[in-house]
Design an enzyme around this catalytic site. Structure first.
Site, PDB file in Angstrom:
ATOM      1  N   HIS A   1      -1.168   6.245 -21.735  1.00 25.92           N
ATOM      2  CA  HIS A   1      -1.143   5.371 -20.544  1.00 25.92           C
ATOM      3  C   HIS A   1      -2.531   5.182 -19.919  1.00 25.92           C
ATOM      4  O   HIS A   1      -2.694   4.314 -19.066  1.00 25.92           O
ATOM      5  CB  HIS A   1      -0.215   5.945 -19.469  1.00 25.92           C
TER       6      HIS A   1
ATOM      7  N   ASP B   1       9.889  11.953 -26.132  1.00 32.68           N
ATOM      8  CA  ASP B   1      10.762  11.731 -24.980  1.00 32.68           C
ATOM      9  C   ASP B   1      11.824  10.662 -25.219  1.00 32.68           C
ATOM     10  O   ASP B   1      12.585  10.337 -24.302  1.00 32.68           O
ATOM     11  CB  ASP B   1       9.934  11.436 -23.716  1.00 32.68           C
TER      12      ASP B   1
ATOM     13  N   ASP C   1       6.487   7.291 -28.695  1.00 33.76           N
ATOM     14  CA  ASP C   1       6.840   7.790 -27.358  1.00 33.76           C
ATOM     15  C   ASP C   1       7.818   6.803 -26.713  1.00 33.76           C
ATOM     16  O   ASP C   1       7.761   5.599 -26.985  1.00 33.76           O
ATOM     17  CB  ASP C   1       5.560   7.902 -26.526  1.00 33.76           C
TER      18      ASP C   1
ATOM     19  N   HIS D   1       7.876   5.696 -23.810  1.00 33.19           N
ATOM     20  CA  HIS D   1       7.192   4.786 -22.892  1.00 33.19           C
ATOM     21  C   HIS D   1       6.175   3.931 -23.666  1.00 33.19           C
ATOM     22  O   HIS D   1       5.570   4.418 -24.634  1.00 33.19           O
ATOM     23  CB  HIS D   1       6.445   5.582 -21.812  1.00 33.19           C
TER      24      HIS D   1
HETATM   25 ZN   LIG Z   1       6.463   9.105 -22.639  1.00 34.98          ZN
END
Ligand SMILES: [Zn+2]
Length: 310
Positions: free
Chosen positions: A125, A246, A162, A164
Site C-alpha cells: 500500500h 488475508d 493479498d 487488498h
Molecule cells: Zn492485505
C-alpha cells in the site's frame, strides 16, 4: 529446489501498538511454522539493510528521510491513521526492503531457485510519497527497480494475492510498459482502487475483483483466465510475489474464503510460469494475513510449494 528464507529479529520488534492487527505475533507465527522439520533445508539468511538510494528509486526522497526521522525513541508515532512507527520500525522497514533486494541478488546470481522474505512492515500500500495501510516502503516495487538497476533486467512482474489491492505497486508501475502488475483482491474494499478498468498505460496492469464471499473457484478462475495468461504474455525475466494471506477464510479483516491449498495452488502456477519464461526465478515477500493460525499454515503452504514439496 533451493529456497532461501530471509528475515531479521527487528522485523518482529516493529510494533504499531497494542490491538493493532499488524502485530509482531504475525511474524512470530510465520517463523514458528517454518521451524518445522520439513523446512530444515531452507537456506536461512539475515535480511540486510537496504540502501537509501535503492528505496528512493521508488519513493520520494523527502518522504523516505521524513519517515526514518519520525521513528520515535519510545512509544508510537503515526504516519497515517493505520500506520504507526515504534523504535524498531525504521530498521525493520529498511530490512524488509533489504530482504527483497537480497532475494533478487540470490536468485539472479543462481544461489537459489527462489526466496521468501518473512518481513514486516508490509509494503504494497505504500505510495511514492506516503505511508499507507500498515506499509512504510513498497518492498516489492523496490525489489523490481533494484532488479533493473543492479542486474540489468528489462521486464519485471509483480503479482499480488493479498486480499487488498496493491495500490502503491500499481501506481509505481502503471506508466512503465516494462513493469507488470497483477492483483486479485476483494472488491469493493480497502483501499478502493483496483477496478478491472485500471489497465495501465501499456495494458501492463491486470486487476481481478473478487466479490465478498468468493471462494476458491472464483479466485482460481481469475488467476487461470486472466492473470496467468497475461503474465505469460508479458514474459518477465523475474517474478515477484506480494504474498498476503488475508484472503484466507479465517481472516478477520476480509470476506474471501480461500484455503491453504489455494496458496499452494497459486504458488505452483506461478512457479510453472517462471520455469517457462525466466528459469524459475521467483521471489516472494510477506504482505498481510491477520489470523495467526491461517497466516502460519498458509505461509507454510506457500513456502512448501516454493521449495517444490506441494
Ligand atoms: Zn492485505
Amino acid at each position: 529446489m533451493t529456497t532461501i528464507l530471509l528475515t531479521h529479529p527487528r522485523c518482529v520488534e516493529h510494533d504499531p501498538g497494542s490491538h493493532h492487527p499488524e502485530s509482531p505475533d504475525r511474524l512470530r507465527a510465520v517463523l514458528k511454522a517454518l521451524e518445522a522439520k520439513e523446512f530444515d533445508d531452507l537456506e536461512r539468511r539475515e535480511a540486510p539493510i537496504a540502501n537509501l538510494e535503492t528505496i528512493k528509486y521508488v519513493h520520494d526522497s523527502d518522504y523516505v528521510d521524513m519517515a526514518l526521522e519520525s521513528v520515535p525513541s519510545s512509544g508510537q508515532v503515526h504516519l497515517d491513521p493505520d500506520t504507526a512507527l515504534s523504535p524498531a520500525s525504521g530498521e525493520a522497514a529498511l530490512r524488509a526492503a533489504g530482504a527483497a533486494c537480497a532475494a533478487v541478488d540470490a536468485v539472479m546470481n543462481g544461489e537459489a531457485d527462489n526466496a521468501f522474505c518473512a518481513v514486516r512492515p508490509p509494503g504494497h500500500h505504500a505510495e511514492h510519497d506516503r505511508a499507507m495501510g500498515f506499509c512504510l516502503f513498497n518492498n516489492v516495487a523496490i525489489a523490481a527497480e533494484y532488479a533493473r538497476h543492479a542486474h540489468g533486467l528489462e521486464r519485471v512482474a509483480v503479482v499480488d494475492f493479498d486480499v487488498h489491492h496493491g495500490n502503491g505497486t500499481q501506481h509505481s508501475f502503471e506508466n512503465d510498459a516494462n513493469l507488470f502488475f497483477a492483483s486479485s483482491h476483494q472488491s469493493p474494499f480497502y483501499p478502493g482502487s483496483g477496478g478491472e478498468t485500471e489497465t495501465g498505460s501499456a495494458n501492463n496492469i491486470v486487476n481481478v475483483e473478487l466479490p465478498a464471499g468468493s471462494g476458491s473457484d472464483v479466485f482460481r478462475a481469475g488467476w487461470t483466465n486472466r492473470i496467468l495468461p497475461e503474465l505469460k504474455a508479458f514474459n518477465p525475466e523475474l517474478i515477484i510475489i506480494s504474498a498476503g494471506f488475508d484472503a484466507h477464510a479465517r481472516d478477520p479483516l476480509a470476506q474471501i474464503n480461500l484455503t491453504d491449498e489455494d496458496y499452494s495452488w497459486v504458488t505452483g502456477k506461478l512457479l510453472a510460469v517462471a520455469q517457462g519464461c525466466c528459469q524459475g526465478r521467483v521471489i516472494s515477500s510477506l504482505e498481510g494475513g491477520y489470523d495467526l493460525i491461517a497466516l502460519a499454515s498458509s505461509a507454510a503452504a506457500h513456502v512448501r510449494a516454493l521449495s517444490g514439496r506441494t
